[in-house]
Structure formats: structure tokens, C-alpha cells
Design an enzyme around this catalytic site. Sequence first.
Site, mmCIF file in Angstrom:
data_model
loop_
_atom_site.group_PDB
_atom_site.id
_atom_site.type_symbol
_atom_site.label_atom_id
_atom_site.label_comp_id
_atom_site.label_asym_id
_atom_site.label_seq_id
_atom_site.Cartn_x
_atom_site.Cartn_y
_atom_site.Cartn_z
ATOM 1 N N LYS A 13 -18.798 -3.157 -24.070
ATOM 2 C CA LYS A 13 -19.961 -2.389 -24.418
ATOM 3 C C LYS A 13 -19.659 -0.848 -24.176
ATOM 4 C CE LYS A 13 -22.776 -4.547 -21.753
ATOM 5 N NZ LYS A 13 -21.618 -5.649 -20.990
ATOM 6 N N ARG A 87 -31.979 -6.412 -20.565
ATOM 7 C CA ARG A 87 -31.005 -7.764 -20.211
ATOM 8 C C ARG A 87 -31.916 -8.797 -19.966
ATOM 9 N NH1 ARG A 87 -26.108 -4.758 -18.136
ATOM 10 N NH2 ARG A 87 -25.371 -6.078 -16.640
ATOM 11 N N ARG A 126 -9.920 -3.857 -15.110
ATOM 12 C CA ARG A 126 -10.685 -2.608 -15.383
ATOM 13 C C ARG A 126 -10.516 -1.614 -14.359
ATOM 14 N NH1 ARG A 126 -16.775 -2.372 -17.380
ATOM 15 N NH2 ARG A 126 -16.703 -3.910 -15.469
ATOM 16 N N ARG A 159 -14.357 -0.905 -9.708
ATOM 17 C CA ARG A 159 -15.683 -1.335 -9.295
ATOM 18 C C ARG A 159 -15.743 -2.410 -8.374
ATOM 19 N NH1 ARG A 159 -19.102 -1.700 -14.842
ATOM 20 N NH2 ARG A 159 -20.031 -3.519 -13.835
ATOM 21 N N ARG A 170 -21.962 -12.768 -12.719
ATOM 22 C CA ARG A 170 -22.471 -11.879 -13.837
ATOM 23 C C ARG A 170 -22.267 -12.780 -15.029
ATOM 24 N NH1 ARG A 170 -18.215 -7.259 -12.539
ATOM 25 N NH2 ARG A 170 -19.303 -6.395 -14.749
HETATM 26 P P1 AP5 Z 1 -16.024 -2.349 -20.743
HETATM 27 O O1 AP5 Z 1 -16.141 -1.426 -22.090
HETATM 28 O O2 AP5 Z 1 -15.814 -1.541 -19.805
HETATM 29 O O3 AP5 Z 1 -17.012 -3.656 -20.749
HETATM 30 P P2 AP5 Z 1 -18.415 -3.569 -20.486
HETATM 31 O O4 AP5 Z 1 -19.050 -4.665 -21.611
HETATM 32 O O5 AP5 Z 1 -19.187 -2.294 -20.536
HETATM 33 O O6 AP5 Z 1 -18.469 -4.480 -19.188
HETATM 34 P P3 AP5 Z 1 -19.249 -4.187 -17.853
HETATM 35 O O7 AP5 Z 1 -18.585 -4.944 -16.957
HETATM 36 O O8 AP5 Z 1 -19.790 -2.872 -17.808
HETATM 37 O O9 AP5 Z 1 -20.616 -4.817 -18.386
HETATM 38 P P4 AP5 Z 1 -21.666 -5.327 -17.404
HETATM 39 O O10 AP5 Z 1 -22.961 -5.592 -18.434
HETATM 40 O O11 AP5 Z 1 -21.381 -6.501 -16.407
HETATM 41 O O12 AP5 Z 1 -21.915 -4.104 -16.329
HETATM 42 P P5 AP5 Z 1 -23.129 -3.014 -16.113
HETATM 43 O O13 AP5 Z 1 -22.523 -1.822 -15.443
HETATM 44 O O14 AP5 Z 1 -24.004 -2.912 -17.284
HETATM 45 O O15 AP5 Z 1 -14.731 -3.218 -20.789
HETATM 46 C C1 AP5 Z 1 -14.016 -3.825 -19.836
HETATM 47 C C2 AP5 Z 1 -12.579 -3.837 -19.750
HETATM 48 O O16 AP5 Z 1 -12.101 -4.410 -20.692
HETATM 49 C C3 AP5 Z 1 -12.162 -2.342 -19.527
HETATM 50 O O17 AP5 Z 1 -11.075 -2.268 -18.829
HETATM 51 C C4 AP5 Z 1 -11.577 -2.010 -21.242
HETATM 52 O O18 AP5 Z 1 -10.653 -1.085 -21.091
HETATM 53 C C5 AP5 Z 1 -11.286 -3.371 -21.609
HETATM 54 N N1 AP5 Z 1 -11.581 -3.569 -23.185
HETATM 55 C C6 AP5 Z 1 -12.708 -3.321 -23.635
HETATM 56 N N2 AP5 Z 1 -12.779 -3.572 -24.895
HETATM 57 C C7 AP5 Z 1 -11.371 -4.446 -25.016
HETATM 58 C C8 AP5 Z 1 -10.765 -5.185 -26.208
HETATM 59 N N3 AP5 Z 1 -11.450 -5.219 -27.329
HETATM 60 N N4 AP5 Z 1 -9.672 -5.743 -25.953
HETATM 61 C C9 AP5 Z 1 -8.985 -5.611 -24.922
HETATM 62 N N5 AP5 Z 1 -9.339 -5.069 -23.810
HETATM 63 C C10 AP5 Z 1 -10.716 -4.386 -23.594
HETATM 64 O O19 AP5 Z 1 -23.974 -3.704 -14.940
HETATM 65 C C11 AP5 Z 1 -23.509 -3.749 -13.636
HETATM 66 C C12 AP5 Z 1 -24.826 -4.358 -12.678
HETATM 67 O O20 AP5 Z 1 -25.792 -3.652 -12.733
HETATM 68 C C13 AP5 Z 1 -25.360 -5.695 -13.173
HETATM 69 O O21 AP5 Z 1 -24.448 -6.822 -12.756
HETATM 70 C C14 AP5 Z 1 -26.847 -5.841 -12.679
HETATM 71 O O22 AP5 Z 1 -26.678 -6.145 -11.358
HETATM 72 C C15 AP5 Z 1 -27.115 -4.375 -12.890
HETATM 73 N N6 AP5 Z 1 -27.817 -3.994 -14.068
HETATM 74 C C16 AP5 Z 1 -27.267 -3.000 -15.071
HETATM 75 N N7 AP5 Z 1 -28.195 -2.991 -15.959
HETATM 76 C C17 AP5 Z 1 -29.152 -4.020 -15.724
HETATM 77 C C18 AP5 Z 1 -30.423 -4.275 -16.298
HETATM 78 N N8 AP5 Z 1 -30.809 -3.955 -17.523
HETATM 79 N N9 AP5 Z 1 -31.276 -5.195 -15.445
HETATM 80 C C19 AP5 Z 1 -30.818 -5.826 -14.332
HETATM 81 N N10 AP5 Z 1 -29.704 -5.472 -13.640
HETATM 82 C C20 AP5 Z 1 -28.841 -4.581 -14.264
HETATM 83 MG MG MG Z 2 -20.145 -1.134 -18.943
#
Ligand code: AP5
Ligand code: MG
Length: 216
Positions: A13, A87, A126, A159, A170
Amino acid sequence: MIVVFLGPPGAGKGTQCKSAVDRYGLRHLSSGDILRRERQEKSDLGKKAQTYMDAGQLVPDDLIVAMMMKEFENHSDAGFILDGFPRTIGQAQALDQALKKNNNSIDAVLNLQVDDDKLEQRVTGRRSCPECGTAYHLLYNPPQKQNLCDNSCGELDQRPDDTAEVVRNRIDAYHKQTAPLVDYYQKQGNVRLLDGNLTIEQVTLKLFDIMDSLLP
Ligand code: AP5
Ligand code: MG
């Protein structure tokens, strides 16, 4: 343009939002990034969110909705791309209500799908730059010099929630609480499927096709 990105942890994402933001001039609102900033600033919200994030659980809806509404008020001037919010069904309903109040609506919900067995490796590999935010992957998108940002900022970070154990929680939270949003938005008729199993570049091309089709 208002676009929502749905997808499990590690789906890509953040990576894809960055390309879309650069090309379409949208604002990238990532709830995870906002929470990490709040934690760094040691704000009340940051302190409350910390335990949930470190355990791989969702932060309660009331905190998240209040945080995101503040962001919308501060950035009401531009179109935006939402990454990681909503979410839960409760968050989606709160977003719908807020948009309706301003005569706005979501143009598309991009459902970025990746097989579960790929997610753990995506997340644990990552690394990101604490200075400029650029994200890397040890295998799929490595920095030019080991553990150093290509933009000469310095060392890369991992992270704290990117461990194999936490990522399993997660992914579980995604299936239980977030995946039902696909049905919720399908009823509104604006879901677009994006195969996130492809390479980063291939996903970006498909994303641009979809977003080009949304332009007036
Ligand atoms: P990346 O693009 O970073 O992936 P992402 O989908 O953004 O994954 P996240 O881990 O950030 O998602 P998340 O939803 O768990 O975390 P968030 O920060 O939102 O890509 C990942 C890796 O893969 C990178 O190294 C990239 O280079 C590689 N990659 C990407 N695409 C690729 C491809 N096609 N092929 C190969 N490699 C690839 O949330 C964190 C925490 O915050 C949650 O757990 C929760 O506690 C809290 N939180 C956040 N939002 C909310 C909400 N709305 N409600 C409640 N709690 C929340
Ligand atoms: Mg992300």
C-alpha cells in the site's frame, strides 16, 4: 479524487501510494505513518496507540476516527489517497458520514490482494529511512549500499512491529476486521481489484491504468 487503499500488511500500500501521489498530485494520508509520528512526538494519542501497535492489534476506532477527522480538516483543499484507513466497518461508516457532510464521496477502493504466504517475507525484509521515509526491501528493492539510504541520509531502520511474530497478529487482524470492508464497499459499487503478487513495477502500471480511468 478520493481513493482508498485496502490490503493486508506488506501488500504494498505505502509503496504504491507513493507512486500515485507523485503522478496525480494527491495527498497521501497513511494512518500508520500518522500514528508513528504521534509516537515519536510522545503525544497522548501516541502513548495510547503504542501497546496496540506493538502487539499487532488495531488501535480502537474512537481514537483513529478522531485522528483522521483532524487530518481531513487540516487538508480539505486537496484530493487524497487513504492508506490503512478505514480498517473496520465502524471506521468506514464514520468516513462515509464525514464525506457526505462535505458533498464528497470515494471515487475508488483499490483492493490490493497478496497471498498470505508472501506477506511475512515482505514485512520482515522491509527497511526504511528515518530521515526521508524512503522504503526498501532487502530482496525486492534493496538500497545501493547495505543498510544505507540511497538519498545519503544515513542508516535504515526496521519497524518494531515488523517481526515474524507480530506480523502474524497483524495478518489475523486484517482477515477478521478489515477484509469485511471489501463486501461493504462492493455494495457501493466502487471496488477495483489490484493483483499485488506481481512485481512493484507491474502493480504500479496496473494502478495507473485504474487511476487514469478515474480522471475527468
Ligand atoms: P509496503 O508498501 O510498505 O506495504 P504496506 O501495505 O504499506 O504494509 P504495512 O506493513 O505498512 O501495512 P500495515 O497495514 O500493517 O501497517 P500500517 O503502518 O498501516 O511494502 C512492504 C514491503 O514489501 C516493502 O519492503 C516493499 O519494498 C516491499 N514490496 C512492496 N510491494 C512489493 C511487490 N509488489 N513485490 C515485492 N516486494 C514488494 O499500520 C501499523 C499499525 O498501526 C497497525 O498494525 C495498527 O496497530 C495501527 N493502525 C494503523 N491504521 C489503523 C487503523 N485505521 N485502525 C486501527 N489501527 C490502525
Ligand atoms: Mg504501509
